[in-house]
Design an enzyme around this catalytic site. Structure first.
Site, mmCIF file in Angstrom:
data_model
loop_
_atom_site.group_PDB
_atom_site.id
_atom_site.type_symbol
_atom_site.label_atom_id
_atom_site.label_comp_id
_atom_site.label_asym_id
_atom_site.label_seq_id
_atom_site.Cartn_x
_atom_site.Cartn_y
_atom_site.Cartn_z
ATOM 1 N N SER A 112 0.872 -1.184 0.000
ATOM 2 C CA SER A 112 0.000 0.000 0.000
ATOM 3 C C SER A 112 0.900 1.221 0.000
ATOM 4 O O SER A 112 2.048 1.145 0.478
ATOM 5 C CB SER A 112 -0.863 0.011 1.269
ATOM 6 N N TYR A 119 -1.093 -0.202 10.373
ATOM 7 C CA TYR A 119 -1.304 -0.710 9.004
ATOM 8 C C TYR A 119 -0.105 -0.381 8.104
ATOM 9 O O TYR A 119 0.411 -1.247 7.391
ATOM 10 C CB TYR A 119 -2.580 -0.091 8.435
HETATM 11 N N1 LIG Z 1 -8.880 -0.927 -1.059
HETATM 12 C C1 LIG Z 1 -7.883 -0.055 -0.986
HETATM 13 O O1 LIG Z 1 -8.068 1.164 -1.130
HETATM 14 C C2 LIG Z 1 -6.483 -0.539 -0.784
HETATM 15 C C3 LIG Z 1 -5.416 0.373 -0.884
HETATM 16 C C4 LIG Z 1 -4.105 -0.092 -0.700
HETATM 17 C C5 LIG Z 1 -3.882 -1.438 -0.443
HETATM 18 N N2 LIG Z 1 -4.936 -2.305 -0.338
HETATM 19 C C6 LIG Z 1 -4.644 -3.707 -0.062
HETATM 20 O O2 LIG Z 1 -5.254 -4.506 -1.071
HETATM 21 C C7 LIG Z 1 -5.671 -5.756 -0.509
HETATM 22 C C8 LIG Z 1 -7.142 -6.001 -0.771
HETATM 23 O O3 LIG Z 1 -7.895 -4.891 -0.368
HETATM 24 P P1 LIG Z 1 -9.487 -4.878 -0.497
HETATM 25 O O4 LIG Z 1 -9.912 -3.481 -0.271
HETATM 26 O O5 LIG Z 1 -9.908 -5.600 -1.719
HETATM 27 O O6 LIG Z 1 -9.859 -5.752 0.798
HETATM 28 P P2 LIG Z 1 -11.248 -6.484 1.213
HETATM 29 O O7 LIG Z 1 -11.342 -6.372 2.687
HETATM 30 O O8 LIG Z 1 -12.360 -5.970 0.380
HETATM 31 O O9 LIG Z 1 -10.968 -7.974 0.803
HETATM 32 C C9 LIG Z 1 -10.032 -8.729 1.502
HETATM 33 C C10 LIG Z 1 -10.455 -10.176 1.479
HETATM 34 O O10 LIG Z 1 -9.495 -10.904 2.265
HETATM 35 C C11 LIG Z 1 -10.172 -11.877 3.035
HETATM 36 N N3 LIG Z 1 -9.381 -12.192 4.227
HETATM 37 C C12 LIG Z 1 -9.221 -11.412 5.332
HETATM 38 N N4 LIG Z 1 -8.447 -12.049 6.227
HETATM 39 C C13 LIG Z 1 -8.097 -13.224 5.680
HETATM 40 C C14 LIG Z 1 -7.310 -14.323 6.110
HETATM 41 N N5 LIG Z 1 -6.759 -14.324 7.326
HETATM 42 N N6 LIG Z 1 -7.151 -15.369 5.278
HETATM 43 C C15 LIG Z 1 -7.741 -15.384 4.051
HETATM 44 N N7 LIG Z 1 -8.525 -14.387 3.594
HETATM 45 C C16 LIG Z 1 -8.689 -13.330 4.397
HETATM 46 C C17 LIG Z 1 -11.500 -11.223 3.397
HETATM 47 O O11 LIG Z 1 -12.482 -12.196 3.721
HETATM 48 C C18 LIG Z 1 -11.820 -10.435 2.120
HETATM 49 O O12 LIG Z 1 -12.623 -11.163 1.230
HETATM 50 C C19 LIG Z 1 -5.266 -5.682 0.958
HETATM 51 O O13 LIG Z 1 -3.982 -6.245 1.088
HETATM 52 C C20 LIG Z 1 -5.202 -4.202 1.251
HETATM 53 O O14 LIG Z 1 -4.364 -3.897 2.344
HETATM 54 C C21 LIG Z 1 -6.224 -1.886 -0.513
#
Ligand SMILES: NC(=O)c1ccc[n+]([C@@H]2O[C@H](COP(=O)([O-])OP(=O)(O)OC[C@H]3O[C@@H](n4cnc5c(N)ncnc54)[C@H](O)[C@@H]3O)[C@@H](O)[C@H]2O)c1
Length: 250
Positions: free
Chosen positions: A144, A154
């Protein structure tokens, strides 16, 4: 069909960015495995992808639990023959983890690090033997932009993810495994949009991003596909920021 005959294991593939990546890889011919702690969500995505004619499978997996990861990867190898691409996408990322380090209860700190950091180690270790046997592979760790300004729990976890990109690139290169990081700014996953206060998001876009629009999950797909492709075969250990120009680096 760049990834015909390839198998991609995507953690957190049941929604959001993981689902977006899975659909894009499936559209290019890969068989995709949605490895999820939320099995019904993964099953729904697998059914939708299978409906397009691609191969998709849901497996229950808690990335923080080594035994669970080993079992999910073993099921994948048994059903689909192996793993070529691992996308370490599952993470704890809500605003609750973006506060002051001493204010986050220690149990939550530990669980977040177990999922966001050790989860990547668990998945890389479990997928490595199959990748080695198949002559190599690709690992993408989802970091991120918070990992470039790491002043929150985070952000610290996502800084560690960047470290793991470099460390795993070095460790796994002899097996032909390339390792990358993708570091997005805020993008429109439903979970992020439900969690981020709209005023904060708007302020972030206006003050920090050079490209003044909301990032989209689809903005990440081109880089992900490039890293997985042979076109990236002389690149490893790199983390790419995709944040509308924030933060600027030289
Ligand atoms: N959405 C954003 O703006 C953003 C920005 C920067 C980085 N990220 C990163 O991108 C990735 C995905 O983000 P997102 O917004 O799609 O997240 P999200 O929360 O929508 O989806 C994450 C998924 O991971 C699953 N999960 C959580 N813990 C778990 C575990 N222990 N084992 C297996 N599955 C598990 C959840 O059930 C969920 O379906 C993350 O690593 C997040 O840190 C997101």
């Amino acid at each position: 069909m760049r990834f015909k005959d390839k198998v991609a294991f995507i953690t957190g593939g049941g929604r959001g960015i993981g689902e977006t990546y899975a659909r894009a890889l499936a559209a290019e011919g890969a068989a995709v495995v949605l490895a999820e702690i939320d099995l019904p969500a993964a099953q729904a995505v697998a059914a939708a992808i299978a409906g397009t004619g691609a191969r998709a499978m849901a497996v229950e997996c808690d990335v923080a639990d080594e035994t669970s990861v080993d079992a999910a990867v073993a099921r994948t190898v048994e059903s689909l023959g192996g793993v070529d691409i691992l996308i370490n996408n599952a993470a704890k990322h809500l605003m609750e983890y973006a506060g002051k380090p001493t204010e986050l209860p220690r149990a939550k700190w530990r669980l977040m690090l177990d999922v966001n950091v050790i989860g990547i180690v668990n998945c890389a270790a479990a997928c490595r033997p199959s990748m080695r046997e198949r002559g190599g592979g690709v690992i993408i760790n989802q970091s991120s932009i918070a990992g470039f300004d790491p002043t929150t729990p985070y952000g610290i976890s996502k800084l560690a993810v960047r470290g793991l990109v470099a460390a795993l690139a070095r460790e796994l290169a002899p097996d032909g495994i390339r390792v990358y990081g993708i570091a997005p700014g805020p993008v429109d996953s439903p979970s992020a949009m439900a969690d981020l206060p709209p005023a904060l998001l708007e302020q972030f876009i206006n003050r920090h991003q050079l490209i003044k629009r909301q990032g989209r999950m689809t903005d990440l797909v081109g880089a992900m596909l490039f890293f997985c492709s042979p076109e990236a075969s002389f690149i490893t250990g790199e983390t790419l920021m995709i944040g509308g120009g924030y933060p600027l680096r030289v």
